[in-house]
Design a protein around this motif. Structure first.
Motif, mmCIF file in Angstrom:
data_model
loop_
_atom_site.group_PDB
_atom_site.id
_atom_site.type_symbol
_atom_site.label_atom_id
_atom_site.label_comp_id
_atom_site.label_asym_id
_atom_site.label_seq_id
_atom_site.Cartn_x
_atom_site.Cartn_y
_atom_site.Cartn_z
ATOM 1 N N THR A 138 29.458 89.254 81.588
ATOM 2 C CA THR A 138 30.899 89.067 81.765
ATOM 3 C C THR A 138 31.677 90.265 81.217
ATOM 4 O OG1 THR A 138 30.592 86.675 81.567
ATOM 5 C CG2 THR A 138 32.831 87.522 81.282
ATOM 6 N N ALA A 139 31.285 90.722 80.046
ATOM 7 C CA ALA A 139 31.933 91.900 79.457
ATOM 8 C C ALA A 139 31.737 93.123 80.353
ATOM 9 C CB ALA A 139 31.359 92.159 78.064
ATOM 10 N N TRP A 140 30.546 93.251 80.918
ATOM 11 C CA TRP A 140 30.249 94.359 81.838
ATOM 12 C C TRP A 140 31.189 94.307 83.042
ATOM 13 C CZ3 TRP A 140 26.455 98.292 82.009
ATOM 14 C CH2 TRP A 140 26.265 98.899 83.250
ATOM 15 N N TYR A 141 31.337 93.121 83.643
ATOM 16 C CA TYR A 141 32.152 92.963 84.848
ATOM 17 C C TYR A 141 33.607 93.331 84.584
ATOM 18 C CZ TYR A 141 34.219 90.865 89.005
ATOM 19 O OH TYR A 141 34.918 90.658 90.180
ATOM 20 N N HIS A 142 34.106 92.955 83.404
ATOM 21 C CA HIS A 142 35.518 93.184 83.087
ATOM 22 C C HIS A 142 35.739 94.474 82.285
ATOM 23 C CE1 HIS A 142 36.891 89.395 84.743
ATOM 24 N NE2 HIS A 142 35.928 88.755 84.096
ATOM 25 N N ASP A 143 34.731 95.342 82.288
ATOM 26 C CA ASP A 143 34.831 96.660 81.652
ATOM 27 C C ASP A 143 35.190 96.573 80.168
ATOM 28 O OD1 ASP A 143 34.193 98.197 83.936
ATOM 29 O OD2 ASP A 143 36.250 97.996 84.680
ATOM 30 N N LYS A 144 34.562 95.640 79.476
ATOM 31 C CA LYS A 144 34.783 95.490 78.046
ATOM 32 C C LYS A 144 33.594 95.999 77.218
ATOM 33 C CE LYS A 144 37.854 93.726 76.287
ATOM 34 N NZ LYS A 144 39.117 94.280 75.763
ATOM 35 N N VAL A 145 32.542 96.475 77.875
ATOM 36 C CA VAL A 145 31.392 97.022 77.152
ATOM 37 C C VAL A 145 31.785 98.401 76.616
ATOM 38 C CG1 VAL A 145 29.003 97.820 77.362
ATOM 39 C CG2 VAL A 145 29.742 95.748 78.572
ATOM 40 N N PRO A 146 31.726 98.612 75.302
ATOM 41 C CA PRO A 146 32.219 99.861 74.706
ATOM 42 C C PRO A 146 31.606 101.128 75.287
ATOM 43 C CG PRO A 146 31.816 98.227 73.006
ATOM 44 C CD PRO A 146 31.276 97.662 74.278
ATOM 45 N N ASN A 147 30.289 101.142 75.481
ATOM 46 C CA ASN A 147 29.616 102.353 75.977
ATOM 47 C C ASN A 147 28.927 102.073 77.321
ATOM 48 O OD1 ASN A 147 30.184 104.031 73.592
ATOM 49 N ND2 ASN A 147 28.783 102.630 72.542
ATOM 50 N N LEU A 193 33.428 92.143 72.015
ATOM 51 C CA LEU A 193 34.243 91.387 71.060
ATOM 52 C C LEU A 193 34.453 92.197 69.786
ATOM 53 C CD1 LEU A 193 32.622 87.845 71.407
ATOM 54 C CD2 LEU A 193 34.763 88.637 72.447
ATOM 55 N N LYS A 194 35.585 92.016 69.156
ATOM 56 C CA LYS A 194 35.893 92.764 67.939
ATOM 57 C C LYS A 194 34.906 92.389 66.818
ATOM 58 C CE LYS A 194 40.858 93.247 68.857
ATOM 59 N NZ LYS A 194 40.826 92.689 70.218
ATOM 60 N N LYS A 195 34.548 93.396 66.017
ATOM 61 C CA LYS A 195 33.578 93.166 64.938
ATOM 62 C C LYS A 195 34.101 92.147 63.932
ATOM 63 C CE LYS A 195 31.847 97.897 65.351
ATOM 64 N NZ LYS A 195 31.683 99.217 64.668
ATOM 65 N N GLN A 196 35.388 92.229 63.616
ATOM 66 C CA GLN A 196 35.960 91.286 62.665
ATOM 67 C C GLN A 196 35.848 89.848 63.190
ATOM 68 O OE1 GLN A 196 40.166 91.730 61.971
ATOM 69 N NE2 GLN A 196 40.113 90.610 60.032
ATOM 70 N N TYR A 197 36.101 89.683 64.492
ATOM 71 C CA TYR A 197 36.001 88.351 65.102
ATOM 72 C C TYR A 197 34.565 87.838 65.011
ATOM 73 C CZ TYR A 197 36.262 84.645 68.634
ATOM 74 O OH TYR A 197 36.196 83.440 69.280
ATOM 75 N N ILE A 198 33.593 88.697 65.278
ATOM 76 C CA ILE A 198 32.181 88.317 65.216
ATOM 77 C C ILE A 198 31.793 87.914 63.798
ATOM 78 C CG2 ILE A 198 29.817 89.169 65.495
ATOM 79 C CD1 ILE A 198 30.940 91.021 67.734
ATOM 80 N N PRO A 230 35.460 79.514 73.075
ATOM 81 C CA PRO A 230 36.130 80.602 72.353
ATOM 82 C C PRO A 230 35.889 81.972 72.992
ATOM 83 C CG PRO A 230 35.165 79.082 70.786
ATOM 84 C CD PRO A 230 34.692 78.656 72.147
ATOM 85 N N PHE A 231 34.677 82.199 73.507
ATOM 86 C CA PHE A 231 34.406 83.479 74.164
ATOM 87 C C PHE A 231 35.310 83.667 75.381
ATOM 88 C CE2 PHE A 231 32.347 85.810 77.612
ATOM 89 C CZ PHE A 231 32.129 87.032 76.999
ATOM 90 N N MET A 232 35.475 82.623 76.172
ATOM 91 C CA MET A 232 36.289 82.724 77.384
ATOM 92 C C MET A 232 37.741 83.090 77.070
ATOM 93 S SD MET A 232 34.881 79.351 79.344
ATOM 94 C CE MET A 232 33.180 78.864 79.037
ATOM 95 N N LYS A 233 38.210 82.631 75.910
ATOM 96 C CA LYS A 233 39.576 82.952 75.513
ATOM 97 C C LYS A 233 39.682 84.317 74.836
ATOM 98 C CE LYS A 233 43.011 80.805 75.018
ATOM 99 N NZ LYS A 233 44.317 80.592 75.712
ATOM 100 N N GLU A 234 38.654 84.676 74.078
ATOM 101 C CA GLU A 234 38.733 85.865 73.233
ATOM 102 C C GLU A 234 38.506 87.164 73.981
ATOM 103 O OE1 GLU A 234 39.425 88.037 69.809
ATOM 104 O OE2 GLU A 234 39.731 85.892 70.195
ATOM 105 N N LEU A 235 37.647 87.172 74.980
ATOM 106 C CA LEU A 235 37.231 88.432 75.605
ATOM 107 C C LEU A 235 38.425 89.262 76.076
ATOM 108 C CD1 LEU A 235 34.824 90.198 76.558
ATOM 109 C CD2 LEU A 235 35.040 89.055 78.788
ATOM 110 N N LEU A 236 39.380 88.644 76.773
ATOM 111 C CA LEU A 236 40.528 89.364 77.321
ATOM 112 C C LEU A 236 41.839 88.880 76.712
ATOM 113 C CD1 LEU A 236 39.469 89.418 81.104
ATOM 114 C CD2 LEU A 236 39.135 91.211 79.393
ATOM 115 N N ARG A 237 41.758 88.404 75.465
ATOM 116 C CA ARG A 237 42.965 87.882 74.810
ATOM 117 C C ARG A 237 44.057 88.945 74.714
ATOM 118 N NH1 ARG A 237 43.422 83.325 71.658
ATOM 119 N NH2 ARG A 237 41.182 83.240 71.209
ATOM 120 N N ASP A 238 43.651 90.189 74.487
ATOM 121 C CA ASP A 238 44.645 91.256 74.356
ATOM 122 C C ASP A 238 45.394 91.506 75.661
ATOM 123 O OD1 ASP A 238 42.444 92.242 75.661
ATOM 124 O OD2 ASP A 238 42.390 94.158 74.599
#
Length: 501
Positions: free
Chosen positions: A257-266, A316-321, A332-340
């Protein structure tokens, strides 16, 4: 005096007899007549011209005393322009819930007509919807029977029976196994290759039905089962206190999911999604699972390593993890991934996006993947009933029943979901041991957050499953992977190859 007493007794018995007959008559009237619409059709599937008959209606099943107990609404497709119909594969198809009708795989995958949705997870909106011929249907090679369990579609309990008599893991499997027996008897299909096809909870149902059909004398041996978006061991998918397994099994789907929405850092460091997910699997089974198992015994360095990699795989943010104790459940993951961005991702298909009024909650208002497609499928099946197969009923067709789900009995013998986890994988394994021709096909959506693919892999790697007779396939879509056109085409081709290798 004796004569008067005799008259009173005879009169009383007569009255009782009349009352009993009247009651029986009233009960008989309460049983609705089984209705069946029979229509003839032609179509072109997989390049072949096919003539076929559709039987859409009720099958009344009776108990051991011959009393009606359940009316099962089903839609059966039978090819007519073939010489040896009895040798054609016969597929019994049902969806999940529990509490769902068979509309999804009927109007989305296997039926001669299907509702076409945007492949890119775009919201569908309102009518008119795109209902068109489905040349990918399997009707050229197999006959199909779509089944609505009791309480779904038009299916209902009869007579003195109530819905709860059929709303449970075992109860449901028993009544649908009985339907299969009656159907193949009435239609002379005992010698046909037979498959069960289930989606979501329907895969749990398929596993339970394997036990009901194949075990004991007078068995109905199956050629196989097709598991679409499967959940056959609930320990792999239930986020309950003390059960760390789902945190492991959901992780690769979080990563996809993170890959699809371009949230993977590297993301650029990886060749493709497949390589990325293989690395996620390896981390989940080793470092991540080890730290979860260790609990307080894990060292600060081990914990920090896991936090860093969870961030790298999920975005996901390190602090959140850290604040989640490295344990992030699905909602919670579904809400947090693109919360920003003020967005939530879908559960049935995490490609879909939605917006909630309240951004800071830890659970969405509703599943964006559900409300994006529900109206289209509901309208499509009703339109198809009235305009194509002459099913015209005023009572509601229950697409997905909350009443059924809310009253479901998760007990199966000595096993209870509340005391443990329902697991039908051993039934499938036993079915394979007792039937050398029994095979399993599994279809997995990478973006399915309801029944994650890594959980299914875990199930297939345990309980003695013969992996040589398991076909595992993956698609870049979600729970209903057939809403994605490229996945639909690949899935149909994979199923064709499985049925006719």
């Amino acid at each position: 005096m004796k004569k008067n007493l005799f008259i009173i007794i005879v009169t009383t018995l007569f009255a009782i007899n009349i009352t009993a007959k009247e009651q029986t008559k009233q009960e008989s009237k309460a049983i609705p007549e089984a209705r069946m619409s029979v229509t003839q059709h032609k179509g072109k599937f997989n390049g072949h011209n096919v003539s076929y008959q559709i039987n859409a209606g009720d099958s009344h099943l009776v108990d051991k005393e011959g009393k009606p107990k359940a009316s099962i609404f089903h839609i059966a497709y039978t090819r007519t322009n073939v010489k040896n119909a009895e040798k054609r594969p016969l597929l019994f198809v049902f969806n999940g819930g529990p509490g769902s009708s068979s509309v999804w795989m009927h109007m989305g995958l296997f039926g001669p007509k299907r509702v076409v949705l945007p492949s890119d997870a775009e919201r569908v909106g309102a009518a008119p919807f795109n209902l068109k011929d489905n040349p990918l249907s399997l009707l050229d090679i197999a006959d199909l029977v779509f089944i609505d369990p009791v309480g779904t579609g038009f299916s209902k309990p009869l007579g003195e029976y109530k819905g709860k008599a059929f709303w449970g893991v075992k109860e449901d499997a028993e009544i649908l196994a009985e339907f299969v027996r009656v159907y193949i008897t009435e239609n002379n299909r005992w010698n046909s290759p037979k498959y069960l096809v289930g989606e979501s909870y329907g895969t749990t149902r398929a596993g339970a039905m394997v036990k009901e059909l194949q075990e004991g004398w007078g068995s109905i041996d199956l050629n196989g089962i097709l598991l679409i978006s499967s959940i056959i061991d609930f320990q792999t998918g239930d986020f309950t206190e003390g059960n760390d397994l789902p945190f492991v099994t959901f992780l690769p789907t979080y990563a996809a999911t993170a890959w699809y929405h371009d949230k993977v850092p590297n993301k650029a460091d990886w060749e493709d999604l497949s390589q990325f997910l293989n690395a996620t699997r390896d981390f989940a089974l080793n470092e991540y699972a080890t730290v979860l198992l260790k609990g307080a015994l894990a060292t600060p360095q081990e914990i920090q390593n896991v936090v860093e990699k969870l961030h790298a795989f999920t975005g996901l943010k390190k602090q959140y993890i850290q604040q989640s104790d490295m344990r992030i459940s699905e909602f919670p993951f579904m809400k947090e991934l693109l919360r920003d961005q003020g967005k939530v991702v879908g559960r049935l298909d995490s490609r879909y996006l939605g917006e909630d009024a309240n951004v800071v909650t830890d659970q969405f208002e509703a599943d964006p993947a559900s409300y994006a497609i529900d109206g289209a499928y509901t309208a499509a099946i009703q339109h198809y009933f009235a305009n194509d197969i002459d099913v015209k009923r005023t009572e509601p067709y229950h697409i997905l029943s909350g009443e059924v789900f809310g009253n479901w009995n998760w007990l199966y013998g000595s096993s209870a979901r509340s005391q443990g986890f329902i697991n039908v994988t051993p039934f499938i394994s036993k079915g394979m041991r007792q039937n050398k021709d029994f095979r399993v096909f599994v279809a997995n959506g990478y973006y399915d957050l309801a029944t994650p693919f890594f959980a299914t892999e875990h199930s297939m790697n345990h309980h003695g499953i013969d992996l040589n007779r398991v076909t595992m396939k993956y698609y870049e879509a979600g729970h209903m992977m057939y809403v994605h056109e490229p996945s639909l085409k690949a899935l149909v081709e994979d199923i064709r190859t499985f049925i006719l290798p």
